[in-house]
Design a protein around this motif. Sequence first.
Motif, PDB file in Angstrom:
ATOM      1  N   UNK A 178       0.719  -1.304  -0.081  1.00 45.12           N
ATOM      2  CA  UNK A 178      -0.006   0.149  -0.035  1.00 45.12           C
ATOM      3  C   UNK A 178       0.831   1.312  -0.105  1.00 45.12           C
ATOM      4  N   UNK A 179       2.175   1.227  -0.180  1.00 46.67           N
ATOM      5  CA  UNK A 179       2.907   2.318  -0.191  1.00 46.67           C
ATOM      6  C   UNK A 179       4.358   2.003  -0.574  1.00 46.67           C
ATOM      7  N   UNK A 180       4.969   3.010  -1.190  1.00 46.36           N
ATOM      8  CA  UNK A 180       6.345   2.846  -1.434  1.00 46.36           C
ATOM      9  C   UNK A 180       7.306   4.071  -0.734  1.00 46.36           C
ATOM     10  N   UNK A 181       8.045   3.749   0.138  1.00 43.50           N
ATOM     11  CA  UNK A 181       8.836   5.010   1.065  1.00 43.50           C
ATOM     12  C   UNK A 181      10.279   5.127   0.283  1.00 43.50           C
ATOM     13  N   UNK A 182      10.711   4.004  -0.343  1.00 41.82           N
ATOM     14  CA  UNK A 182      12.092   4.135  -1.211  1.00 41.82           C
ATOM     15  C   UNK A 182      12.202   3.354  -2.487  1.00 41.82           C
ATOM     16  N   UNK A 183      13.050   4.207  -3.133  1.00 44.48           N
ATOM     17  CA  UNK A 183      13.345   3.545  -4.514  1.00 44.48           C
ATOM     18  C   UNK A 183      14.778   3.744  -4.775  1.00 44.48           C
ATOM     19  N   UNK A 237       7.149   7.928  -8.277  1.00 40.13           N
ATOM     20  CA  UNK A 237       6.734   9.666  -7.651  1.00 40.13           C
ATOM     21  C   UNK A 237       5.535  10.013  -7.305  1.00 40.13           C
ATOM     22  N   UNK A 238       4.504   9.429  -8.301  1.00 43.76           N
ATOM     23  CA  UNK A 238       2.950   9.977  -8.008  1.00 43.76           C
ATOM     24  C   UNK A 238       2.679   9.174  -6.455  1.00 43.76           C
ATOM     25  N   UNK A 239       3.073   8.054  -6.130  1.00 41.99           N
ATOM     26  CA  UNK A 239       2.604   7.540  -5.192  1.00 41.99           C
ATOM     27  C   UNK A 239       3.355   8.075  -3.871  1.00 41.99           C
ATOM     28  N   UNK A 240       4.814   8.734  -4.201  1.00 35.10           N
ATOM     29  CA  UNK A 240       5.379   9.340  -3.155  1.00 35.10           C
ATOM     30  C   UNK A 240       4.685  10.453  -2.744  1.00 35.10           C
ATOM     31  N   UNK A 241       4.117  11.426  -3.816  1.00 31.14           N
ATOM     32  CA  UNK A 241       3.644  12.584  -3.667  1.00 31.14           C
ATOM     33  C   UNK A 241       2.168  12.557  -2.782  1.00 31.14           C
ATOM     34  N   UNK A 242       1.435  11.396  -3.241  1.00 33.75           N
ATOM     35  CA  UNK A 242       0.335  10.945  -2.561  1.00 33.75           C
ATOM     36  C   UNK A 242       0.305  10.784  -0.980  1.00 33.75           C
ATOM     37  N   UNK A 243       1.417  10.243  -0.562  1.00 39.63           N
ATOM     38  CA  UNK A 243       1.582   9.779   0.772  1.00 39.63           C
ATOM     39  C   UNK A 243       2.354  10.909   1.686  1.00 39.63           C
ATOM     40  N   UNK A 244       2.835  11.670   0.866  1.00 41.53           N
ATOM     41  CA  UNK A 244       3.655  12.844   1.643  1.00 41.53           C
ATOM     42  C   UNK A 244       5.028  12.752   1.618  1.00 41.53           C
ATOM     43  N   UNK A 245       5.685  11.993   0.671  1.00 43.08           N
ATOM     44  CA  UNK A 245       7.334  12.088   0.663  1.00 43.08           C
ATOM     45  C   UNK A 245       7.755  10.888   0.298  1.00 43.08           C
ATOM     46  N   UNK A 253      12.808  19.468  -8.674  1.00 43.54           N
ATOM     47  CA  UNK A 253      11.350  19.655  -8.968  1.00 43.54           C
ATOM     48  C   UNK A 253      10.381  18.864  -7.977  1.00 43.54           C
ATOM     49  N   UNK A 254      10.777  18.063  -6.808  1.00 42.13           N
ATOM     50  CA  UNK A 254      10.161  17.229  -6.305  1.00 42.13           C
ATOM     51  C   UNK A 254      10.285  17.541  -4.721  1.00 42.13           C
ATOM     52  N   UNK A 255      11.273  18.514  -4.387  1.00 46.11           N
ATOM     53  CA  UNK A 255      11.655  18.765  -3.014  1.00 46.11           C
ATOM     54  C   UNK A 255      10.440  19.310  -1.985  1.00 46.11           C
ATOM     55  N   UNK A 256       9.705  20.015  -2.865  1.00 45.81           N
ATOM     56  CA  UNK A 256       8.478  20.361  -2.144  1.00 45.81           C
ATOM     57  C   UNK A 256       7.576  19.798  -1.811  1.00 45.81           C
ATOM     58  N   UNK A 257       7.635  18.630  -2.230  1.00 41.73           N
ATOM     59  CA  UNK A 257       6.620  17.407  -2.148  1.00 41.73           C
ATOM     60  C   UNK A 257       7.237  16.350  -0.998  1.00 41.73           C
TER      61      UNK A 257
END
Length: 250
Positions: A81-86, A127-135, A173-177
Amino acid sequence: MRLEGKVAIVTGGGAGIGRATVDLFAREGARVVIAEYDRDTGQTALDAVTAAGGSAIFVQTDVSDEAQMAAMVGAAMDTWGRIDILHNNVGGSTENDGPIHSVSNDEFWLKMKVDVFGTWLGCRLVIPHMIAQGGGAIVNMTSVNAIIGARNRNAYAAAKGAVSSLTRALAVQYGRDGIRVNAVAPGRTLSQRVMARQGTRAASDIGDDSHLLGLIEPEEVARSVLYLATGESSKVTGHILVVDSGLTVQ
């Protein structure tokens, strides 16, 4: 247990640095997705993690195939249900590389397809999954060959230079996310592939005096990946962490 409760994808997790990272992440409490092209090494890595009490799944994956990468990411989400690290680890030079005037265009495009496009796809899909979960944390694999010149690795150097540039661009690009994007640039590492090329030569005989502290073990690179994946590096992004035994300082 620095990764307890985290879900981590490791591409090329069946051998070399990838396998060392899978083992280390699992020992640190991560639930690991082993994305590996070779079924035998991928299954062996999975068996080792589960035998040691860790949690993992193995998904046979060609990182240059978008459908397979999407299926692998989907398996991670379906399972945990989530991905924290790639960790985009897949890549490496081959004996077919060489000077630009003689190396084949096929070799160049192979490096671009695996090293660059594989990294691109991993980031694009996760990245879309990381954005959705907050980082989250992304650790790409580049090389010292993207930093200093080297003979007979022109295609590889071009590909790894692209990975380094992509890493910095995505960090901005994605630091603010809340997504940190870094890379590790190893020197010559004693992976199974490197050792196989050397035949009967001892590890101490491989390479030259340019590696001041000796050649590098896969586990030593994996520890650097771990640092960039954990909160210990919470304010580190867009960084290329060089693990080269002093090669680039000379």
